[in-house]
Design a protein around this motif. Structure first.
Motif, PDB file in Angstrom:
ATOM      1  N   LEU A 109     -42.593  87.514 -48.372  1.00  0.00           N
ATOM      2  CA  LEU A 109     -41.837  88.888 -47.829  1.00  0.00           C
ATOM      3  C   LEU A 109     -43.083  89.614 -46.852  1.00  0.00           C
ATOM      4  N   GLU A 110     -44.061  89.545 -46.435  1.00  0.00           N
ATOM      5  CA  GLU A 110     -44.634  90.417 -45.138  1.00  0.00           C
ATOM      6  C   GLU A 110     -46.267  89.738 -44.923  1.00  0.00           C
ATOM      7  N   PHE A 111     -46.904  89.501 -44.249  1.00  0.00           N
ATOM      8  CA  PHE A 111     -47.529  89.157 -43.521  1.00  0.00           C
ATOM      9  C   PHE A 111     -48.285  90.046 -42.270  1.00  0.00           C
ATOM     10  N   SER A 112     -49.757  89.549 -42.458  1.00  0.00           N
ATOM     11  CA  SER A 112     -50.365  89.904 -40.349  1.00  0.00           C
ATOM     12  C   SER A 112     -51.332  88.726 -41.128  1.00  0.00           C
ATOM     13  N   ASP A 113     -52.085  88.768 -39.347  1.00  0.00           N
ATOM     14  CA  ASP A 113     -53.010  87.834 -39.511  1.00  0.00           C
ATOM     15  C   ASP A 113     -53.566  89.061 -38.650  1.00  0.00           C
ATOM     16  N   THR A 114     -53.948  90.131 -38.860  1.00  0.00           N
ATOM     17  CA  THR A 114     -55.297  90.622 -38.262  1.00  0.00           C
ATOM     18  C   THR A 114     -55.251  92.078 -39.472  1.00  0.00           C
ATOM     19  N   ALA A 115     -53.843  93.088 -39.835  1.00  0.00           N
ATOM     20  CA  ALA A 115     -54.111  94.253 -40.340  1.00  0.00           C
ATOM     21  C   ALA A 115     -55.179  93.791 -41.627  1.00  0.00           C
ATOM     22  N   THR A 116     -55.398  94.812 -42.234  1.00  0.00           N
ATOM     23  CA  THR A 116     -56.158  95.156 -43.503  1.00  0.00           C
ATOM     24  C   THR A 116     -54.743  95.396 -43.909  1.00  0.00           C
ATOM     25  N   PRO A 117     -54.377  94.676 -45.685  1.00  0.00           N
ATOM     26  CA  PRO A 117     -53.652  95.157 -46.646  1.00  0.00           C
ATOM     27  C   PRO A 117     -52.998  96.655 -46.440  1.00  0.00           C
ATOM     28  N   VAL A 118     -51.407  96.591 -46.651  1.00  0.00           N
ATOM     29  CA  VAL A 118     -50.850  98.469 -46.597  1.00  0.00           C
ATOM     30  C   VAL A 118     -51.687  99.314 -47.740  1.00  0.00           C
ATOM     31  N   TYR A 119     -51.946  98.546 -48.550  1.00  0.00           N
ATOM     32  CA  TYR A 119     -52.201  99.423 -49.279  1.00  0.00           C
ATOM     33  C   TYR A 119     -54.041  99.638 -50.145  1.00  0.00           C
ATOM     34  N   GLU A 120     -54.839  98.993 -48.560  1.00  0.00           N
ATOM     35  CA  GLU A 120     -55.875  99.434 -48.802  1.00  0.00           C
ATOM     36  C   GLU A 120     -56.706 100.595 -49.126  1.00  0.00           C
ATOM     37  N   PRO A 121     -56.071 101.796 -48.538  1.00  0.00           N
ATOM     38  CA  PRO A 121     -56.536 102.879 -48.302  1.00  0.00           C
ATOM     39  C   PRO A 121     -55.848 104.027 -50.084  1.00  0.00           C
ATOM     40  N   PHE A 122     -55.823 102.376 -50.620  1.00  0.00           N
ATOM     41  CA  PHE A 122     -55.928 103.234 -52.673  1.00  0.00           C
ATOM     42  C   PHE A 122     -57.116 103.269 -52.754  1.00  0.00           C
ATOM     43  N   ASN A 123     -57.872 102.538 -52.683  1.00  0.00           N
ATOM     44  CA  ASN A 123     -60.146 102.390 -53.084  1.00  0.00           C
ATOM     45  C   ASN A 123     -59.703 102.235 -54.738  1.00  0.00           C
ATOM     46  N   LEU A 124     -58.595 101.628 -55.147  1.00  0.00           N
ATOM     47  CA  LEU A 124     -58.394 101.453 -56.432  1.00  0.00           C
ATOM     48  C   LEU A 124     -59.513 101.188 -57.479  1.00  0.00           C
ATOM     49  N   SER A 125     -60.106 102.053 -58.818  1.00  0.00           N
ATOM     50  CA  SER A 125     -60.528 101.582 -59.425  1.00  0.00           C
ATOM     51  C   SER A 125     -60.282 100.599 -60.584  1.00  0.00           C
ATOM     52  N   VAL A 126     -61.635 100.690 -61.336  1.00  0.00           N
ATOM     53  CA  VAL A 126     -60.918  99.066 -62.122  1.00  0.00           C
ATOM     54  C   VAL A 126     -59.945  99.486 -63.330  1.00  0.00           C
ATOM     55  N   GLY A 127     -59.059  98.564 -63.736  1.00  0.00           N
ATOM     56  CA  GLY A 127     -58.069  99.232 -64.168  1.00  0.00           C
ATOM     57  C   GLY A 127     -56.597  99.343 -63.770  1.00  0.00           C
ATOM     58  N   GLU A 128     -57.084 100.277 -62.537  1.00  0.00           N
ATOM     59  CA  GLU A 128     -56.400 100.604 -61.673  1.00  0.00           C
ATOM     60  C   GLU A 128     -54.838  99.889 -61.209  1.00  0.00           C
ATOM     61  N   LYS A 129     -53.275  99.665 -60.654  1.00  0.00           N
ATOM     62  CA  LYS A 129     -52.576  98.604 -60.825  1.00  0.00           C
ATOM     63  C   LYS A 129     -51.335  99.259 -59.438  1.00  0.00           C
ATOM     64  N   ILE A 130     -51.651  98.206 -58.585  1.00  0.00           N
ATOM     65  CA  ILE A 130     -50.799  99.073 -57.085  1.00  0.00           C
ATOM     66  C   ILE A 130     -49.179  98.549 -58.038  1.00  0.00           C
ATOM     67  N   ILE A 131     -48.097  99.882 -57.626  1.00  0.00           N
ATOM     68  CA  ILE A 131     -46.968  99.590 -57.992  1.00  0.00           C
ATOM     69  C   ILE A 131     -46.599  98.740 -56.375  1.00  0.00           C
ATOM     70  N   TYR A 132     -45.806  97.729 -56.748  1.00  0.00           N
ATOM     71  CA  TYR A 132     -44.883  97.047 -55.049  1.00  0.00           C
ATOM     72  C   TYR A 132     -43.500  97.462 -55.368  1.00  0.00           C
ATOM     73  N   THR A 133     -43.178  97.841 -54.786  1.00  0.00           N
ATOM     74  CA  THR A 133     -40.991  97.899 -54.527  1.00  0.00           C
ATOM     75  C   THR A 133     -40.384  97.354 -53.489  1.00  0.00           C
ATOM     76  N   GLY A 134     -41.373  96.521 -52.845  1.00  0.00           N
ATOM     77  CA  GLY A 134     -40.362  95.991 -51.585  1.00  0.00           C
ATOM     78  C   GLY A 134     -40.487  96.922 -50.546  1.00  0.00           C
TER      79      GLY A 134
END
Length: 389
Positions: A109-134
Motif C-alpha cells: 500500500l505504501e513505502f519509503s526507503d528514507t522516511a520514518t513511518p507516517v504514524y511516528e509522531p503519535f509516540n504510542l504508549s503501551v496498549g495504544e493502537k494505530i488506526i489505519y484506514t488507507g
C-alpha cells in the motif's frame, strides 16, 4: 519522501486516496477469503525489499532488514494493515505497509526507503493502537472515543474517510475465490471480460516461444514401461530444459528426445525424494531444478521468489525462465508450469495495467496465460542460466 508504490511492478500500484474505486458498488467481498497474516505480510515485504534494491536511486541495500512490525487496525478494531520498519546497518531506513486484506489490487500500500513511518509522531504508549484506514489516514484513538490525526486534528469516528475499504473488490481475490473461466488463451479478451476493458497490449517479452515444445503430462504417463503420476513438476522441468537447450543450441539437449529427458529427470527426482507419487515438494524444488539441468551440462542458479507482476517482468526481461507453481487453482489445482514470456495490457479507460505470464502448462500443445494479479501467493523459481540474451 517516496509515497510511491512498486516501480518494479508493471501495473501501477499506487491506490488513490481521493476517489472511490469504479467497481466498489459492484463488489461482493467474500467472507470466507482469508486475511493476510502478519507472517505472510512480512514475507511479502521481504521480497519487495529485496527486489526494490535494484532500482536506481534506492537507498536500500543487502544490509537493509526489517527490524520491527506494527499491526494497524480499522475503525472496527480489526486488523487492516501491517507496517514493517527497516534499518540499514543499524540506521533507520524507511518502512513498507502491507494490506491485511487480500481483495485489493496490490497489497503493497505504501513505502519509503528514507522516511520514518507516517504514524511516528503519535509516540504510542503501551496498549495504544494505530488506526489505519488507507492512504495517509493514520489515527490514534483517545479514551473518550475521539481520534487524533498525525497533523493534530481531532475527528469523530463518523468523520473519518476509509479509502482502503473503498478499493476492496472481489475481482482481486486469488483464483481459488474467483469464478474465472480457464484456461486463458487470449489475455486481451479475458481482461476485457473480467477487468472492464478495453485493454491493449503495451509491452511484452517473448524470446523463448520458438524454442518451446509444450510437452504435456499426458505424454509421460508411461515412458519405457514406467508409469508416472502427479508428474507436473518433472514435466515443467523437462519443458524448461528443452526450451533452454534449443535456445542455446546445446547439443546434449537437442540430441536427446523429450521423453528421454523426462525419464531422466523423473527417475532422478524419485531417487532423491524430489519427486514422489504425491508430487514435487516445494522444499527441494530449487535443488531438483538445478540438478536436473546439470545432468545435461547446463549450470544454473535457481532463486525462489513470490510470483507477482514485478518479479515476473524482471525475470523474463533478464532472459530468466520460471518454474511456477499454483495451489488450489480453480482450473489447474495444485500444479507446476514453465513460464517463459509476459504481456503487459493497459486499460484504455483507467490506464491500469495487468501482467499476463505465458506458460507451457503441461496440458496443451500451445502457450496459455495466467494473470499475475492472482499469483501473489504462489511460488516461483527463477532460473538463471548464464547469458541467454
Amino acid at each position: 519522501m517516496k509515497k510511491l508504490l512498486s516501480c518494479i511492478v508493471a501495473c501501477a500500484m499506487m491506490i488513490s486516496i481521493l476517489g472511490i474505486n469504479a467497481y466498489a458498488a459492484e463488489r461482493e467481498i467474500q467472507s470466507e477469503a482469508p486475511m493476510i497474516t502478519e507472517e505472510v505480510a512480512q514475507i511479502i515485504a521481504s521480497y519487495f525489499l529485496r527486489d526494490y534494491q535494484d532500482e536506481a536511486g534506492c537507498c536500500w541495500d543487502t544490509n537493509t532488514a526489517i527490524v520491527n512490525s506494527v499491526i494497524m487496525y480499522n475503525l472496527e478494531e480489526e486488523i487492516s494493515a501491517y507496517s514493517f520498519e527497516l534499518a540499514t546497518s543499524g540506521v533507520e531506513s524507511g518502512y513498507i505497509v502491507v494490506s491485511a486484506y487480500p481483495d485489493v489490487e496490490n497489497v503493497i500500500l505504501e513505502f519509503s526507503d528514507t522516511a520514518t513511518p507516517v504514524y511516528e509522531p503519535f509516540n504510542l504508549s503501551v496498549g495504544e493502537k494505530i488506526i489505519y484506514t488507507g492512504g495517509l489516514n493514520y489515527f490514534k484513538e483517545s479514551v473518550d472515543g475521539t481520534f487524533f490525526a498525525v497533523n493534530g486534528k481531532t475527528l469523530q469516528k463518523n468523520q473519518i474517510e476509509t479509502p482502503l475499504e473503498s478499493i476492496r473488490s472481489e475481482k482481486y481475490l486469488p483464483a481459488s475465490f474467483r469464478d474465472y473461466e480457464y484456461p486463458i488463451k487470449d489475455p486481451i479478451a479475458w481482461a476485457n471480460k473480467y477487468y472492464g476493458g478495453p485493454f491493449y497490449a503495451k509491452s511484452w517479452k517473448n524470446s523463448f516461444e520458438d524454442y518451446c515444445e509444450f510437452w504435456r503430462t499426458s505424454d509421460f504417463k508411461t515412458v519405457n514401461g514406467t508409469t508416472y503420476s502427479s508428474h507436473c513438476g518433472p514435466t515443467a522441468i523437462t519443458n524448461l530444459i528443452r526450451m533452454v537447450g534449443k535456445y542455446r543450441n546445446h547439443s546434449k539437449v537437442t540430441s536427446t528426445s523429450g521423453k528421454a529427458i523426462f525419464k531422466t529427470v523423473a527417475d532422478y527426482g524419485k531417487s532423491k525424494g524430489y519427486y514422489t507419487s504425491k508430487g514435487t515438494p516445494h522444499a527441494t524444488t530449487a535443488t531438483y531444478i538445478k540438478d536436473s539441468f546439470q545432468k545435461y551440462g547446463i549450470s544454473t542458479s535457481v532463486k525462489k521468489n513470490v510470483a507477482y507482476s514485478g518479479t515476473i517482468v524482471n525475470a523474463i526481461n533478464a532472459y530468466k525462465p520460471i518454474y511456477l507453481t499454483v495451489t488450489g487453482h480453480s482450473y489447474y489445482g495444485t500444479h507446476a508450469v514453465a513460464a517463459y514470456a509476459y504481456t503487459q495490457l493497459v486499460s484504455e479507460k483507467t490506464g491500469s495495467a495487468k501482467i499476463f505470464v505465458k506458460i507451457a502448462d503441461g496440458f496443451e500443445k500451445t502457450g496459455r496465460y495466467l494473470c499475475a494479479d492472482i499469483l501473489s501467493s504462489e511460488n516461483m523459481y527463477v532460473i538463471t542460466i548464464g547469458n541467454l540474451s
